[in-house]
Design a protein around this motif. Structure first.
Motif, PDB file in Angstrom:
ATOM      1  N   THR A 235       0.839  -1.201   0.000  1.00 34.26           N
ATOM      2  CA  THR A 235       0.000   0.000   0.000  1.00 34.26           C
ATOM      3  C   THR A 235       0.879   1.259   0.000  1.00 34.26           C
ATOM      4  OG1 THR A 235      -1.649  -1.253   1.230  1.00 34.26           O
ATOM      5  CG2 THR A 235      -1.895   1.137   1.214  1.00 34.26           C
ATOM      6  N   ARG A 263     -11.067  -6.516   4.874  1.00 36.42           N
ATOM      7  CA  ARG A 263     -10.449  -6.269   6.181  1.00 36.42           C
ATOM      8  C   ARG A 263     -10.996  -4.953   6.730  1.00 36.42           C
ATOM      9  NH1 ARG A 263      -4.020  -7.138   5.692  1.00 36.42           N
ATOM     10  NH2 ARG A 263      -4.308  -5.542   4.112  1.00 36.42           N
ATOM     11  N   GLN A 269      -6.455   3.138   4.285  1.00 34.06           N
ATOM     12  CA  GLN A 269      -5.080   3.626   4.120  1.00 34.06           C
ATOM     13  C   GLN A 269      -4.889   4.230   2.720  1.00 34.06           C
ATOM     14  OE1 GLN A 269      -2.451   0.343   4.801  1.00 34.06           O
ATOM     15  NE2 GLN A 269      -0.624   1.629   4.900  1.00 34.06           N
ATOM     16  N   ASP A 306      -3.764  -1.902  -5.629  1.00 32.53           N
ATOM     17  CA  ASP A 306      -3.129  -2.321  -4.367  1.00 32.53           C
ATOM     18  C   ASP A 306      -3.859  -3.577  -3.906  1.00 32.53           C
ATOM     19  OD1 ASP A 306      -1.833  -2.459  -1.916  1.00 32.53           O
ATOM     20  OD2 ASP A 306      -3.268  -1.084  -0.957  1.00 32.53           O
TER      21      ASP A 306
HETATM   22 MG   LIG Z   1      -1.875  -3.004   2.242  1.00 32.05          MG
END
Ligand SMILES: [Mg+2]
Ligand SMILES: Nc1nc2c(ncn2[C@@H]2O[C@H](COP(=O)(O)OP(=O)(O)OP(=O)(O)O)[C@@H](O)[C@H]2O)c(=O)[nH]1
Length: 445
Positions: A235, A263, A269, A306
């Motif tokens: 990421t 998740r 993020q 990602d």
């Molecule tokens: Mg990641």
């Protein structure tokens, strides 16, 4: 004891004669064809009963062959169905009759069964002896190979000490024994240690493939997916790459996709990085979603995906590889290799993520690695195209183009890996050990 012989044309007739002479409980000792007729040796049941107390009849000194050896009825080629009533068989188990000296056929039967047993036993013990010998020979061969390799390395050390020094330096830098040995074997003789080091560095750098032209890659664009085990920096690296793209072409030409849909906070993020850069972030949960997203984004100059981290030991890796390969778009997979992982782990990672082919790799966490020979070794031996190196957490500063000479230099400067404690005496042993468990082949240009 009174063993009697009966002969007749057929087994049935012979048995009838036995029954007539000795009664229905007669014990058959042998039953076999002789010269076209059937010969039966039999004992009256009373005789067998008297054998239960042999001393009374024949005295203590008489020889007592075991009755088990005197059971030719089943061994005889005549059908056992012709034998007398079952109760008489039980009686045949009575202990130790006396051997009749006047009946040679009696001995033959005992001998035959004893010989058969002895042959079977000999065969068994010969087979187990043979397998014991084979494993001893194998062990000896292993020892000899080890000792020969030790001797040969001992000789090399004496003859060309700079080769041994070079080998130790390579191992200390984290390179695999396989690659280290290959290089030392190929190294021309007669070099001093400075020349030897120069030669090794040149060969390593020449065999390290790096992205030829970043401008070309950034200008060309395309769909790139960052893949790799958990926590390797996918990421963060996606964000760093995104920043580079935005600096080059502006935020409109770029799209970000995350497959981290399940998740908790998984996609957050990247979303934050997207916000900072002014780039849309799309979240997909499966292959169908990804297909749709890529179709919608086909006008974007560059799409960065990602992916969610999957251990190289997880079956999910195969699913992920398939998911990215079957989108209908040309998705180039870039594998993130954590420089702090061991050589063995990194090899496993490459094998797991290889699929139908990786576009290249990115080395991450170089700032945390004590030695980098391990990761360079994998990139060189697996002939991966090294796109970038990541040297810290800062976005976007800590992403750099790979400089081959600099990386190889650094490998030897910081190298304090497993090989660092090796002494001259350890090398022959190490080389000998490697001889036995041969690792993958190396072929360098
Ligand atoms: Mg990641
Ligand atoms: N020191 C250092 N830390 C890094 C580097 N790259 C990433 N990190 C840190 O490593 C941690 C994990 O990074 P992520 O980018 O979340 O890793 P990931 O591969 O996306 O992880 P998953 O999505 O959980 O598989 C974060 O704390 C990053 O800041 C690097 O090059 N050096």
């Amino acid at each position: 004891m009174n063993v009697k012989k009966f002969t007749a044309a057929t087994s049935r007739d012979a048995l009838r004669k036995v029954r007539e002479a000795l009664g229905p409980d007669a014990v058959i000792l042998s039953n076999r064809p002789v010269d076209g007729i059937v010969e039966i040796l039999a004992l009256a049941n009373d005789d067998v009963a008297s054998m239960a107390s042999p001393s009374a009849e024949s005295g203590m000194d008489a020889p007592r062959p075991s009755l088990q050896h005197l059971e030719p009825v089943h061994a005889a080629p005549v059908a056992p169905a012709m034998a007398p009533a079952p109760q008489s068989y039980a009686n045949r188990r009575a202990p130790q009759p006396q051997q009749s000296q006047t009946e040679p056929a009696f001995d033959m039967a005992a001998m035959t069964s004893m010989m058969t047993a002895a042959i079977a036993q000999a065969k068994d013990s010969a087979a187990s002896e043979m397998s014991g010998m084979m494993s001893e020979i194998r062990a000896m061969r292993g020892q000899m190979e080890t000792q020969l390799a030790e001797l040969s390395w001992g000789a090399t050390q004496q003859r060309e000490p700079q080769k041994a020094t070079m080998l130790r330096d390579l191992l200390a830098a984290g390179f695999s024994i396989t690659l280290a040995r290959y290089l030392v074997d190929k190294m021309p003789a007669g070099k001093d240690s400075a020349e030897a080091m120069r030669w090794v560095k040149t060969v390593l750098a020449r065999n390290l493939t790096t992205m030829a032209d970043e401008d070309e890659m950034l200008n060309k664009g395309g769909v790139f997916a960052l893949v790799g085990p958990t926590g390797v920096g996918k990421t963060t690296t996606t964000a760093k790459l995104a920043a580079r793209c935005v600096m080059r072409h502006g935020p409109e030409k770029l799209a970000l996709i995350t497959t981290d849909a399940y998740r908790i906070g998984g996609h957050e993020q990247l979303r934050i990085y997207g916000k900072i850069l002014g780039v849309m972030v799309h979240s997909v949960k499966d292959e169908a979603d990804l297909r749709i997203a890529l179709k919608e984004l086909r006008n974007k100059h560059t799409v960065l995906i990602d992916t969610v981290g999957v251990s190289q030991r997880d079956q999910m890796v195969t699913q992920q590889v398939a998911m990215l390969s079957e989108t209908g778009a040309d998705v180039k997979r870039l594998l993130c290799l954590n420089a702090t992982s061991t050589n063995e782990t990194l090899n496993e990672v490459v094998r797991a993520y290889q699929g139908s082919g990786l576009a290249g790799c990115i080395m991450t966490k170089l700032d945390e690695a004590a030695s980098i020979g391990n990761v360079l070794d994998v990139v060189i031996r697996q002939k991966l195209n090294l796109y970038y190196i990541s040297t810290g957490q800062r976005v976007p500063e800590d992403l750099h183009l790979a400089d081959r000479a600099m990386l190889v230099d650094r490998a030897f400067r910081s190298g304090r890996a497993a090989g660092s404690e090796l002494t001259d005496a350890d090398l022959p042993l190490l080389m000998a050990g490697m001889n036995r468990n041969k690792q993958g082949e190396v072929s360098l240009g």
